[in-house]
Structure formats: C-alpha cells, structure tokens
Design a protein around this motif. Structure first.
Motif, PDB file in Angstrom:
ATOM      1  N   UNK A  28      -6.469   1.276  -5.224  1.00  8.18           N
ATOM      2  CA  UNK A  28      -6.144   1.922  -3.946  1.00  8.18           C
ATOM      3  C   UNK A  28      -6.629   1.049  -2.784  1.00  8.18           C
ATOM      4  N   UNK A  29      -6.226  -0.204  -2.837  1.00 11.90           N
ATOM      5  CA  UNK A  29      -6.629  -1.160  -1.814  1.00 11.90           C
ATOM      6  C   UNK A  29      -5.381  -1.770  -1.177  1.00 11.90           C
ATOM      7  N   UNK A  30      -5.174  -1.432   0.080  1.00 12.40           N
ATOM      8  CA  UNK A  30      -4.032  -1.962   0.814  1.00 12.40           C
ATOM      9  C   UNK A  30      -4.059  -3.470   0.958  1.00 12.40           C
ATOM     10  N   UNK A  31      -5.214  -4.056   1.313  1.00 13.47           N
ATOM     11  CA  UNK A  31      -5.251  -5.514   1.460  1.00 13.47           C
ATOM     12  C   UNK A  31      -4.965  -6.268   0.149  1.00 13.47           C
ATOM     13  N   UNK A  32      -5.444  -5.760  -0.966  1.00 18.60           N
ATOM     14  CA  UNK A  32      -5.184  -6.426  -2.248  1.00 18.60           C
ATOM     15  C   UNK A  32      -3.709  -6.300  -2.608  1.00 18.60           C
ATOM     16  N   UNK A  33      -3.119  -5.125  -2.373  1.00 16.90           N
ATOM     17  CA  UNK A  33      -1.686  -4.939  -2.618  1.00 16.90           C
ATOM     18  C   UNK A  33      -0.864  -5.868  -1.735  1.00 16.90           C
ATOM     19  N   UNK A  34      -1.246  -5.986  -0.466  1.00 15.19           N
ATOM     20  CA  UNK A  34      -0.535  -6.878   0.462  1.00 15.19           C
ATOM     21  C   UNK A  34      -0.669  -8.333   0.030  1.00 15.19           C
TER      22      UNK A  34
END
Length: 111
Positions: A28-34
């Motif tokens: 649930x990490x936006x920066x890692x997904x991005x």
C-alpha cells in the motif's frame, strides 16, 4: 518475436517493473507503485531504442546468418516495412520505397 537483444531486454525490465509495482500495491505504497510504473515505461523506451539501433528484427523469416539473437539487424537504418517503431521514428518511407510500395497517408492528413 523475442529472439533478439531488444526482445529479451525490454520484457526483462518490464517484469522487474511489474514486480516493483506489485510490491507497491501489496505494501500500500503509492511511491513504490509509481516507481514500478516508471520502470515499465522505461522498458518500452529502452526496447524501442534498441530496435531502432538494430538490436530488434522484423517478424517473419530471415536468412540463416540472421537467426542468432546476437546478430545486429543491418536493415534497421532503412526501417522495417509495417513496423510501428520505425514508423514513429520516421523510417517507414525508406522501407516502402525500397520494395516499391506507396506509403499510405497519415491519419488526419489534409488532401
């Protein structure tokens, strides 16, 4: 169809990008997904550049001396007929002229 340097490098980098994006979703990490999505986009660019440099080959039968995946495609400077990568780089006209086929009008071109 995957038997070239571009055909192996691009999907390998994309697989790493999908793994990072999946890790970002699980964590649930936006920066890692991005970051994973950015790596996927980078794989498309890297594959395109390698293909234009001659490390990707057109589909279909090739001469026996071009079968090995480590052999550079010497026709890349002219472009491959009906290849989206070369069409976006502006090399399609040279390939079409070489085989005597007319180059179709682009979408939205004025008569």
């Amino acid at each position: 169809m995957g038997h070239t340097v571009a055909g192996w490098t691009g999907p390998s980098i994309a697989t790493m990008g999908f793994s990072v994006a999946g890790l970002g979703i699980v964590a649930v990490s936006g920066p890692v997904s991005a970051a994973g999505v950015a790596v996927i986009a980078l794989s498309v660019i890297i594959t395109w550049v390698l293909h234009l440099a001659g490390w990707g080959k057109p589909s279909g039968p090739r001469p026996a001396d071009q079968w090995d995946w480590r052999v550079k495609d010497l026709t890349a400077c002219r472009g491959h007929l009906d290849c989206v990568g070369f069409r976006t780089a502006g090399r399609r006209a040279a390939a079409a002229a070489e085989v005597g086929r007319p180059v179709p009008e682009t979408v939205g071109a004025q008569p």
